[in-house]
Scaffold this active site. Structure first.
Site, mmCIF file in Angstrom:
data_model
loop_
_atom_site.group_PDB
_atom_site.id
_atom_site.type_symbol
_atom_site.label_atom_id
_atom_site.label_comp_id
_atom_site.label_asym_id
_atom_site.label_seq_id
_atom_site.Cartn_x
_atom_site.Cartn_y
_atom_site.Cartn_z
ATOM 1 N N HIS A 1 35.228 18.923 -9.660
ATOM 2 C CA HIS A 1 34.374 18.417 -10.739
ATOM 3 C C HIS A 1 33.092 19.220 -10.907
ATOM 4 O O HIS A 1 32.370 19.035 -11.879
ATOM 5 C CB HIS A 1 34.035 16.943 -10.496
ATOM 6 N N ASP B 1 25.870 22.653 -14.380
ATOM 7 C CA ASP B 1 26.590 21.388 -14.391
ATOM 8 C C ASP B 1 28.065 21.694 -14.552
ATOM 9 O O ASP B 1 28.436 22.495 -15.417
ATOM 10 C CB ASP B 1 26.104 20.528 -15.570
HETATM 11 P P1 ADQ Z 1 27.549 13.975 -12.483
HETATM 12 O O1 ADQ Z 1 26.720 15.008 -11.832
HETATM 13 O O2 ADQ Z 1 27.308 12.601 -12.022
HETATM 14 O O3 ADQ Z 1 29.093 14.269 -12.350
HETATM 15 P P2 ADQ Z 1 27.737 13.658 -15.507
HETATM 16 O O4 ADQ Z 1 28.961 14.356 -15.912
HETATM 17 O O5 ADQ Z 1 26.651 13.807 -16.467
HETATM 18 O O6 ADQ Z 1 27.202 14.135 -14.087
HETATM 19 O O7 ADQ Z 1 28.063 12.129 -15.356
HETATM 20 C C1 ADQ Z 1 27.053 11.177 -15.157
HETATM 21 C C2 ADQ Z 1 27.544 9.781 -15.526
HETATM 22 O O8 ADQ Z 1 26.589 8.830 -15.053
HETATM 23 C C3 ADQ Z 1 27.669 9.573 -17.011
HETATM 24 O O9 ADQ Z 1 28.844 8.856 -17.288
HETATM 25 C C4 ADQ Z 1 26.418 8.759 -17.394
HETATM 26 O O10 ADQ Z 1 26.626 7.856 -18.447
HETATM 27 C C5 ADQ Z 1 26.117 8.005 -16.130
HETATM 28 N N1 ADQ Z 1 24.649 7.825 -15.962
HETATM 29 C C6 ADQ Z 1 23.749 8.781 -15.728
HETATM 30 N N2 ADQ Z 1 22.524 8.251 -15.638
HETATM 31 C C7 ADQ Z 1 22.646 6.936 -15.802
HETATM 32 C C8 ADQ Z 1 21.726 5.825 -15.784
HETATM 33 N N3 ADQ Z 1 20.437 5.959 -15.556
HETATM 34 N N4 ADQ Z 1 22.230 4.603 -15.988
HETATM 35 C C9 ADQ Z 1 23.553 4.440 -16.194
HETATM 36 N N5 ADQ Z 1 24.439 5.412 -16.211
HETATM 37 C C10 ADQ Z 1 24.006 6.655 -16.015
HETATM 38 C C11 ADQ Z 1 29.933 15.308 -11.747
HETATM 39 C C12 ADQ Z 1 29.566 16.739 -12.118
HETATM 40 C C13 ADQ Z 1 29.546 16.884 -13.630
HETATM 41 C C14 ADQ Z 1 30.893 16.474 -14.214
HETATM 42 C C15 ADQ Z 1 31.320 15.113 -13.696
HETATM 43 C C16 ADQ Z 1 32.747 14.782 -14.094
HETATM 44 O O11 ADQ Z 1 28.316 17.090 -11.573
HETATM 45 O O12 ADQ Z 1 29.254 18.206 -13.997
HETATM 46 O O13 ADQ Z 1 30.781 16.392 -15.612
HETATM 47 O O14 ADQ Z 1 31.254 15.053 -12.278
HETATM 48 O O15 ADQ Z 1 33.639 15.754 -13.648
#
Ligand code: ADQ
Length: 742
Positions: free
Chosen positions: A174, A381
């Protein structure tokens, strides 16, 4: 499916990830288990449900006693189809906070100075991967598909193979896979790559990550790829790109939920500013939060017209709070927010509304749909789902703008966003202004294009696509498996050998009878091999020919005393032991052409360190085995292109082989030489042909269909009927044939 019927393949999908998709909490001594609603859990839910699947991972808590453990396991298994792996406090510290998040996470996100390399953490990482492996072994059934997720479990696929697990195994990463220059810092880089290669299919978010991985496999393990496929032992491993999606429908529909509408009204009421800028992240150094704040400060300086009119809502969810690096980052962000707000705030207006917490779904949707601009500027990311979630919330109205960092995996798909360099403050400040000034028509055009893709390749399609590809690769593997010359087939071969009166045995030398060496002169035949060959040749029913690319002198010196027939320079020179002399089969071979081509090959050698030109009697060969692999491949392509035009209209051909480019007269190859011996008898009643590389394919192409043609070393595309793993196996097979006497 009848679970007791072990003969039927199950086709269950067993998902393995560091964390189970549940939250376990204690409430008045009772365990309260609730499902998580994260993207991954949603995307895999259908496999989980429909295939009677299982999810293996850490539940997030350790049971306090055996009673609680039993209750927890029952609920997890019966209500959630989950199987817990327990981690001690020590393991968690060393494996999770340690190697996973202080070594792999920063390194894979290009934060090399944050990466630590602690042997005890590496050991714990290995141990925990082994714990997952043991847990899986308890439940795996034939036909189960194992799908491993993320950087915490990179050793698991090969650990399963070491335990002789023959199930289909997929691995999805991921986070980014860094370039070779970064990955090579890791002291345990080989082990990590080998661990990953235990999988049949390895998925990445972007083509760049896939490319980086394949390049590391080539340069660190020396294994070449073809169409993204790498041979690992007797398996074919495919690396491919599967950009992860979201449950787009859920987000676009949620915008009209009554609870979301009321949240939106409250928000607008409270804020009173014209426009909202939003960012949503886990609080992580990879997300570029301080840089974003500085860019926002610059925006306020540069575009004073927006002061009082916008609110930047910055939502950060706490993450890895026990790691010092994250605590320092939190402090830096707190200070920056304080400073910027202190500098620009006016009575009734606060530029940044900073929320350090997780928010419920309806509140998140309200924020997404009310925001006029989403500022998604991670430094690195893997994908970034926030960008996609924001777009899905705007897919119907199209009234939003997305500023997206070029170093987020999502940028590979969302080209219509305003793409920025996350380190360029000026560029981000201008992008914010550009996004706020966009007309509704411009916004709609960009959003409709991007949201169409997000809807089409959603999380369900993503998961389905991965499993379909995995099944396909697995199908190929099963077909190839039947072509390995196992003990039974060797028995059939020996029977046919026994019955035969006229046997022809065609053998390549390097890579077939002896293993490949870095320097060709090191591959001299041991005395036992010569003895074995002369033993086989000693049977009057046998004709044995060594067909090699080596020159005459070398073959005579090394193999002469075995008494076998010889072919040198890929079929140019032939030697029949009875005649005791070398002769040329093709008449009219000239040598003059060499002086025209030698300087060109020489020029390529000068430009490619580690490569050299070999002059054979009727061929010129450019060798690049010792050159830096990617440069060597690149130059080989250039050379092929250059030669292609020059050779048209001549009686010469250019061939690209295993780390060589060879120019030689057309019509000379190992197959032609083999035909000479094939034509010596009206009917051979046993033919064995063995070789390990592309030049031997010419032999496989001309031998009769019922030949025991064997490619040594697994290669998916071969004309041979069978495979054997290595020269060791070849020798043992030849020994068993030599033992057959009348
Ligand atoms: P993450 O680093 O966690 O994931 P991301 O893909 O942006 O990053 O996912 C974050 C999730 O958390 C989103 O669904 C978002 O809605 C939720 N979220 C973030 N802040 C929040 C808050 N304050 N309250 C509620 N919900 C919140 C890892 C990798 C990424 C990759 C994903 C999936 O780092 O690059 O996209 O896995 O493979």
């Amino acid at each position: 499916m009848d679970k007791n019927d072990k003969s039927k393949p199950s086709n269950r999908v067993i998902i393995v990830s560091n964390r189970l998709p549940v939250s376990v909490a204690r409430n008045n001594g009772n365990l309260n288990i609730t499902p998580s609603v994260g993207g991954l859990a949603t995307g895999l839910s259908s496999f989980h449900r429909d295939s009677n699947g299982l999810w293996v991972g850490w539940p997030g808590v350790d049971p306090v006693n055996s009673e609680e453990k039993k209750a927890m396991e029952n609920t997890l298994r019966n209500d959630f189809s989950c199987l817990p792996v327990y981690l001690s406090a020590y393991d968690l510290k060393k494996y999770y906070y340690g190697f996973s998040n202080r070594t792999l996470w920063p390194l894979f996100h290009y934060f090399t100075t944050y990466s630590t390399y602690e042997k005890s953490e590496w050991k714990a990482y290995r141990k925990v991967n082994q714990l997952f492996c043991s847990r899986l072994l308890e439940v795996l059934e034939p036909g189960d598909i194992v799908w491993v997720h993320d950087y915490h479990l990179l050793l698991l696929p090969d650990m399963l193979r070491q335990e002789n697990v023959d199930n289909a195994i997929g691995l999805f990463l991921h986070i980014p896979f860094p370039s070779m220059e970064i990955f090579r810092y890791l002291p345990w880089r080989e082990e990590i790559l080998r661990g990953m290669l235990g999988a049949d299919l390895i998925g990445f978010h972007t083509y760049d990550y896939t490319r980086h991985f394949l390049s590391c496999v080539l340069r660190i393990l020396g294994r070449e790829q073809e169409y993204g496929q790498v041979v690992a032992g007797n398996r074919l491993v495919k690396a491919d790109t599967f950009p992860m999606g979201i449950d787009a429908r859920k987000y676009s529909d949620a915008v009209n939920l009554p609870s979301v509408i009321s949240e939106k009204e409250t928000l607008r009421d409270k804020l009173k500013t014209e426009k909202i800028i939003l960012s949503v992240d886990r609080l992580d150094f990879s997300k570029g939060i301080p840089e974003r704040l500085r860019a926002f400060e610059l925006f306020l300086e540069k575009y004073p017209k927006w002061r009082n009119k916008i609110t930047f809502i910055m939502l950060c969810v706490p993450s890895r709070t026990k790691v010092e690096q994250y605590q320092l980052l939190k402090r830096e962000i707190d200070e920056l927010v304080g400073r910027i707000n202190g500098r620009f705030a006016r009575p009734g207006w606060l530029p940044i509304l900073y929320m350090y917490r997780s928010v419920p779904f309806n509140e998140l949707i309200a924020l997404y749909s009310e925001a006029d601009l989403a500022l998604v500027t991670p430094l690195r990311d893997g994908m970034n789902l926030v960008a996609k979630e924001y777009l899905a919330c705007h897919s119907k109205m199209g009234n939003g703008a997305l500023v997206l960092s070029e170093t987020a995996g999502a940028a590979a798909e969302l080209g219509e966003a305003i793409i920025v360099n996350p380190n360029d403050m000026e560029m981000i400040a201008d992008a914010i202004a550009q996004g706020l000034d966009m007309t509704l028509t411009e916004k709609k055009a960009a959003i409709s294009f991007m949201s169409r893709r997000i809807e089409k390749y959603d999380i369900f399609r993503w998961a389905e696509d991965f499993i379909e590809h995995l099944s396909h690769i697995r199908g190929l593997h099963d077909l190839n498996k039947q072509r390995f010359l196992n003990k039974d087939l060797q028995g059939v071969m020996r029977d046919s050998y026994k019955k035969a009166e006229k046997r022809l045995i065609l053998l390549d030398y390097d890579g077939t009878l002896v293993s490949l060496k870095k320097k060709p002169e090191l591959a001299k035949p041991p005395a036992e091999l010569l003895h074995l060959l002369s033993n086989i040749k000693g049977d009057p029913k046998n004709t044995v020919v060594i067909i090699s690319g080596r020159d005459r002198e070398c073959l005579s010196e090394w193999m002469g005393e075995s008494g076998v027939d010889l072919v040198a320079e890929h079929g140019t020179w032939l030697f029949e032991a009875d005649l005791d002399k070398w002769w040329i089969k093709e008449e009219g071979l000239a040598e003059e052409w060499k002086k025209n081509f030698y300087p060109i090959l020489e020029m390529f050698s000068e430009r490619t360190p580690g490569s050299f030109v070999e002059e054979k009697t009727y061929a010129l060969v450019w060798h690049y085995r010792k050159a830096e692999p990617e440069l060597g491949d690149h130059r080989a392509k250039e050379l092929m292109d250059a030669l292609h035009d020059m050779l048209s209209g001549t009686a010469l051909q250019v061939l690209r082989g295993s780390k060589v480019v060879e120019i030689k007269p057309a019509g000379v190859n190992k197959g032609k030489a083999a035909m000479y011996w094939l034509g010596k008898e009206k009917k051979w009643d046993f033919i064995l042909a063995m070789g390990d590389d592309w030049t031997d394919e010419d032999i496989f192409a001309v031998v009769p269909e019922n030949t025991w043609s064997i490619r040594v070393g697994f290669k998916p595309y071969t004309k041979a009927n069978y495979f054997m793993e290595s020269p060791v196996e070849v020798i043992s097979l030849l020994r068993s044939l030599a033992d057959i006497k009348d």
